[in-house]
Motif scaffolding. Structure first.
Motif, short mmCIF file in Angstrom:
data_model
loop_
_atom_site.label_atom_id
_atom_site.label_comp_id
_atom_site.label_asym_id
_atom_site.label_seq_id
_atom_site.Cartn_x
_atom_site.Cartn_y
_atom_site.Cartn_z
N UNK A 198 -1.91 -1.79 -6.09
CA UNK A 198 -1.67 -2.09 -4.68
C UNK A 198 -2.97 -2.17 -3.89
N UNK A 199 -3.89 -1.25 -4.14
CA UNK A 199 -5.15 -1.24 -3.40
C UNK A 199 -5.98 -2.48 -3.71
N UNK A 200 -6.13 -2.79 -4.99
CA UNK A 200 -6.88 -3.98 -5.38
C UNK A 200 -6.16 -5.25 -4.96
N UNK A 202 -5.11 7.60 2.88
CA UNK A 202 -5.83 7.17 4.07
C UNK A 202 -6.40 5.77 3.89
N UNK A 203 -7.01 5.50 2.74
CA UNK A 203 -7.58 4.18 2.48
C UNK A 203 -6.49 3.12 2.42
N UNK A 204 -5.40 3.42 1.73
CA UNK A 204 -4.32 2.44 1.59
C UNK A 204 -3.74 2.06 2.94
N UNK A 205 -3.44 3.05 3.75
CA UNK A 205 -2.81 2.75 5.05
C UNK A 205 -3.79 2.03 5.98
N UNK A 206 -5.05 2.41 5.95
CA UNK A 206 -6.03 1.73 6.79
C UNK A 206 -6.17 0.26 6.38
N UNK A 207 -5.99 0.01 5.12
CA UNK A 207 -6.13 -1.36 4.60
C UNK A 207 -4.88 -2.19 4.88
N UNK A 208 -3.78 -1.54 5.22
CA UNK A 208 -2.56 -2.27 5.53
C UNK A 208 -1.47 -2.16 4.49
N UNK A 209 -1.69 -1.39 3.44
CA UNK A 209 -0.65 -1.20 2.42
C UNK A 209 0.46 -0.33 3.03
N UNK A 210 1.70 -0.79 2.87
CA UNK A 210 2.86 -0.06 3.37
C UNK A 210 3.29 0.97 2.32
N UNK A 211 2.86 2.21 2.50
CA UNK A 211 3.14 3.27 1.53
C UNK A 211 4.47 3.92 1.89
N UNK A 255 1.70 -5.61 1.17
CA UNK A 255 1.90 -4.87 -0.07
C UNK A 255 2.65 -3.59 0.22
N UNK A 256 3.72 -3.35 -0.55
CA UNK A 256 4.50 -2.12 -0.44
C UNK A 256 4.27 -1.30 -1.70
N UNK A 257 3.98 -0.03 -1.52
CA UNK A 257 3.82 0.90 -2.64
C UNK A 257 4.89 1.97 -2.51
N UNK A 258 5.80 2.00 -3.50
CA UNK A 258 6.96 2.88 -3.44
C UNK A 258 6.88 3.97 -4.51
#
Length: 444
Positions: A176-178, A220-229, A200-203
């Motif tokens: 998801x991050x990449x 923190x990195x994922x959410x700042x980047x826009x990944x929907x965790x 991107x959604x990470x479930x």
């Protein structure tokens, strides 16, 4: 006198390390045969970077003939083992059957995708366990963004640019991050409709991403980047047009990446030996009880954790790599070379590469994040890789200064990377020549 015959089944982290250790210790005093479906060892931790276009595919493959010059490679997938006859049965890449006899056997067959009874997942999801799956995902994501950019329908555009990853462990988090960085780079060259960007959604059903020691920095990195965790959330149904989540929401998507983990290769189930959650029970010396000529290591082996009495070492690459070294030493010891030792290892920490300069790591228990963690993570991978270090470092440097090449190669089709990597197949029952039972086909 003929030299003792050692057969190693599987060339993952455990099998490859076993073969390398034995080749060094025996020094031509034994015939070592390695049975594996491919002619390379795959460095799995960097596979998400292949899917994101950071690394070229061959960078994460290590040639078996090139790095194991005193080991005979046999291409094929193990179908079964006859422990009494000391014979391994296999099928080669051209569907021809074969047999290998042994004096010592090391089972390092690894794992296969873990499937859950979720309607539609087997049909519409793809796993992430091998190079073909990474290449397919890279092409598929590129294609979806290109089709979305050309679409006049906002709903279709949104679905094509929504990517769902199930499983927030190490692999799923890195995918998801990449992936978010990769699709953001794609739309800079080929913009979407106004106001739209890749999603991107990470479930995961767990309450957080990754283990607790890395979770906060990664989240923190994922959410700042826009990944929907979405934690405490799972997929209840997959369809051609999207997925229905456990909270009732329907998410339109054409991409479902299944990264929920692995289960042991079902080959070990037909051995007739005690299992622990599908893994073959072994003693601290990695020997199968009652079979002093058979060893097992890696994901398919339940190895007692001497640091935590009553528990078994987890299914991680770090343990598998170290299993292989101990298995090699102990097999050599049964041939009168050196002395055997029990497997004992303390975790040195974990790393997760979040793309760009970002990572999360806890080397020796010290929590790190940001560029420093990124440097530690990449340094660790370069040190751990058996080969290709210069090429990997060169690709990282080029990715830092040049835009990524985003084209569809069309090398892997959807039907050739099914999620269910354990389809029924005939397997010979251990200890019963001529008798057969069905078993799922796994990685050997």
């Amino acid at each position: 006198m003929s030299r003792p015959r050692i057969v190693i089944v599987g060339a993952g982290f455990a099998g490859y390390r076993t073969a390398r250790t034995l080749a060094r210790l025996t020094r031509h005093k034994a015939d070592i045969t390695l049975l594996n479906p491919t002619d390379y060892f795959l460095y799995l931790p960097l596979l998400p970077q292949v899917a994101a276009g950071v690394l070229e595919p061959r960078r994460v493959t290590v040639s078996l003939p090139g790095t194991l010059p005193h080991v005979r490679l046999v291409l094929g997938e193990a179908d079964g083992v006859d422990l009494d006859a000391r014979t391994v049965y296999y099928t080669d890449p051209e569907s021809e059957p074969g047999t290998l006899t042994y004096d010592r056997l090391v089972l390092a067959v690894g794992g296969v995708n873990k499937l859950l009874p979720v309607p539609g997942v087997a049909e519409y999801a793809h796993g992430f366990r091998g190079l073909p799956e990474a290449l397919y995902l890279r092409d598929h994501v590129t294609r979806q963004v290109e089709l979305a950019a050309a679409s006049d329908d906002p709903k279709t555009c949104a679905a094509r640019c929504t990517f769902v990853v199930v499983g927030a462990g190490y692999t799923g988090t890195e995918v998801a991050a990449q992936g978010q960085l990769f699709t953001d780079a794609l739309v800079r060259r080929q913009p979407l409709r106004e106001g739209m960007r890749p999603r991107w959604l990470l479930l995961d059903v767990a309450p957080r991403v990754l283990p607790e020691r890395l979770s906060r920095a990664a989240d923190r990195v994922l959410r700042r980047r826009g990944v929907d965790v979405r934690t405490a959330t799972s997929v209840e149904e997959a369809t051609p047009s999207g997925v229905r989540l456990s909270d009732g929401e329907f998410v339109g998507t054409r991409t479902l990446a299944w990264c929920v983990g692995v289960r042991p290769d079902p080959l070990v189930e037909v051995l007739g030996k005690p299992l622990e959650r599908g893994r073959l029970l072994v003693d601290p010396y990695l020997q199968v009880p009652g079979r002093p000529d058979v060893f097992a290591c890696g994901d398919a082996a339940a190895v007692p954790d001497l640091e935590r009495p009553g528990q078994y070492t987890p299914m991680t690459a770090q343990h598998a790599w170290r299993h292989g070294r101990v298995a090699g030493r102990n097999v050599a010891a049964t041939l009168g070379i050196g002395s055997r030792r029990a497997y004992r290892h303390r975790d040195l920490g974990f790393t997760v590469d979040l793309g760009g300069a970002q990572a999360a790591a806890n080397p020796l228990g010290i929590p790190l994040s940001g560029p420093l963690a990124g440097a530690v993570t990449r340094g660790y991978h370069l040190a751990a890789m058996p080969d290709n270090r210069v090429r990997v470092a060169a690709d990282w440097l080029l990715d830092a200064v040049l835009p990524r090449q985003a084209v569809q190669l069309g090398l892997v089709r959807s039907w050739s990377v099914p999620l269910d990597t354990a389809s029924p197949e005939l397997a010979r029952v251990a200890g019963s020549p001529g008798d057969f039972t069905s078993r799922p086909e796994g990685e050997s």
